[in-house]
Design a protein around this motif. Structure first.
Motif, PDB file in Angstrom:
ATOM      1  N   ASP A  62       0.832  -1.195   0.000  1.00  0.00           N
ATOM      2  CA  ASP A  62       0.000   0.000   0.000  1.00  0.00           C
ATOM      3  C   ASP A  62       0.871   1.252   0.000  1.00  0.00           C
ATOM      4  O   ASP A  62       1.558   1.531   0.989  1.00  0.00           O
ATOM      5  N   PRO A  63       0.870   2.009  -1.088  1.00  0.00           N
ATOM      6  CA  PRO A  63       1.703   3.213  -1.149  1.00  0.00           C
ATOM      7  C   PRO A  63       1.369   4.246  -0.075  1.00  0.00           C
ATOM      8  O   PRO A  63       2.217   5.070   0.259  1.00  0.00           O
ATOM      9  N   ALA A  64       0.177   4.200   0.488  1.00  0.00           N
ATOM     10  CA  ALA A  64      -0.211   5.181   1.498  1.00  0.00           C
ATOM     11  C   ALA A  64       0.422   4.890   2.865  1.00  0.00           C
ATOM     12  O   ALA A  64       0.537   5.787   3.695  1.00  0.00           O
ATOM     13  N   ARG A  65       0.828   3.650   3.105  1.00  0.00           N
ATOM     14  CA  ARG A  65       1.432   3.295   4.395  1.00  0.00           C
ATOM     15  C   ARG A  65       2.942   3.499   4.332  1.00  0.00           C
ATOM     16  O   ARG A  65       3.598   3.051   3.408  1.00  0.00           O
ATOM     17  N   GLN A  66       3.478   4.166   5.323  1.00  0.00           N
ATOM     18  CA  GLN A  66       4.904   4.461   5.372  1.00  0.00           C
ATOM     19  C   GLN A  66       5.625   3.490   6.302  1.00  0.00           C
ATOM     20  O   GLN A  66       5.044   3.001   7.273  1.00  0.00           O
TER      21      GLN A  66
ATOM     22  N   ARG B  76       9.719  -1.020  -1.937  1.00  0.00           N
ATOM     23  CA  ARG B  76       8.888   0.146  -2.204  1.00  0.00           C
ATOM     24  C   ARG B  76       9.397   1.020  -3.353  1.00  0.00           C
ATOM     25  O   ARG B  76       8.836   2.075  -3.617  1.00  0.00           O
TER      26      ARG B  76
ATOM     27  N   MET C 130       6.990   2.537  -5.723  1.00  0.00           N
ATOM     28  CA  MET C 130       6.112   3.594  -5.236  1.00  0.00           C
ATOM     29  C   MET C 130       6.664   4.984  -5.521  1.00  0.00           C
ATOM     30  O   MET C 130       5.968   5.977  -5.341  1.00  0.00           O
TER      31      MET C 130
ATOM     32  N   PRO D 162       2.708   8.790 -10.306  1.00  0.00           N
ATOM     33  CA  PRO D 162       1.465   8.345  -9.667  1.00  0.00           C
ATOM     34  C   PRO D 162       0.574   7.465 -10.545  1.00  0.00           C
ATOM     35  O   PRO D 162      -0.038   6.517 -10.048  1.00  0.00           O
TER      36      PRO D 162
ATOM     37  N   ALA E 285      -0.495   3.619  -9.476  1.00  0.00           N
ATOM     38  CA  ALA E 285      -1.888   3.154  -9.423  1.00  0.00           C
ATOM     39  C   ALA E 285      -2.062   1.856 -10.216  1.00  0.00           C
ATOM     40  O   ALA E 285      -2.732   0.922  -9.748  1.00  0.00           O
TER      41      ALA E 285
ATOM     42  N   HIS F 166      -0.197  -0.992  -8.276  1.00  0.00           N
ATOM     43  CA  HIS F 166      -0.944  -1.355  -7.065  1.00  0.00           C
ATOM     44  C   HIS F 166      -2.159  -2.209  -7.425  1.00  0.00           C
ATOM     45  O   HIS F 166      -2.429  -3.237  -6.788  1.00  0.00           O
TER      46      HIS F 166
END
Length: 145
Positions: free
Chosen positions: A45-49, A83, A86, A90, A94, A97
């Motif tokens: 998940d690219p949103a989780r760091q 990652r 990522m 963008p 997408a 992902h």
């Protein structure tokens, strides 16, 4: 299998948590048989760091700078390996992902041609190799990398 520090007092244990979609790297003190630091590196998940957590149960622990640096170098390598995709544009992130979620990161040899056709319809030819490698670990020719 833990990766021992060259001096032998510390080791890194690496595991993958399927429910978390993340790699866990733990810095263990061998003499006390305890985990001192855990790095969590999400790879789906690219949103989780990525994050680093210190074990509150272990209490205050003195970790030599060289050992912490060695641990963080391993964490950095895992972040780059898991990652790197990522960091692409963008629109490519997408697509990758979605493909990783849809195919769980794996396609068989027979599935390469239809998936490749699908990817070709979505991304420019110059980005095809990066997308296929990030999504499936395969080149645009279907070869496993």
């Amino acid at each position: 299998m833990p990766t021992p520090h060259p001096e032998g007092d510390y080791a890194i244990t690496t595991t993958y948590s399927v429910p978390d979609d993340a790699w866990y790297l733990e810095l263990d003190e061998m003499s006390g048989n305890r985990t001192l630091v855990t790095a969590i590196v999400p790879d789906e998940d690219p949103a989780r760091q990525p994050i680093v957590c210190y074990d509150p149960v272990s209490g205050h622990a003195r970790v030599p700078y060289a050992v912490m640096r060695w641990f963080m170098d391993h964490v950095d390598a895992e972040v780059r390996a898991g990652r790197a995709w990522m960091e692409l544009r963008p629109d490519l992130v997408a697509v990758i992902h979605r493909l990783r979620q849809e195919h769980l990161g794996v396609i068989g040899d027979d599935d390469v041609p239809p998936v490749l056709a699908e990817v070709r319809a979505e991304v420019p030819e110059e980005d095809l190799a990066a997308v296929m490698e990030a999504a499936f670990g395969r080149g645009p020719d279907g070869a496993i990398l």
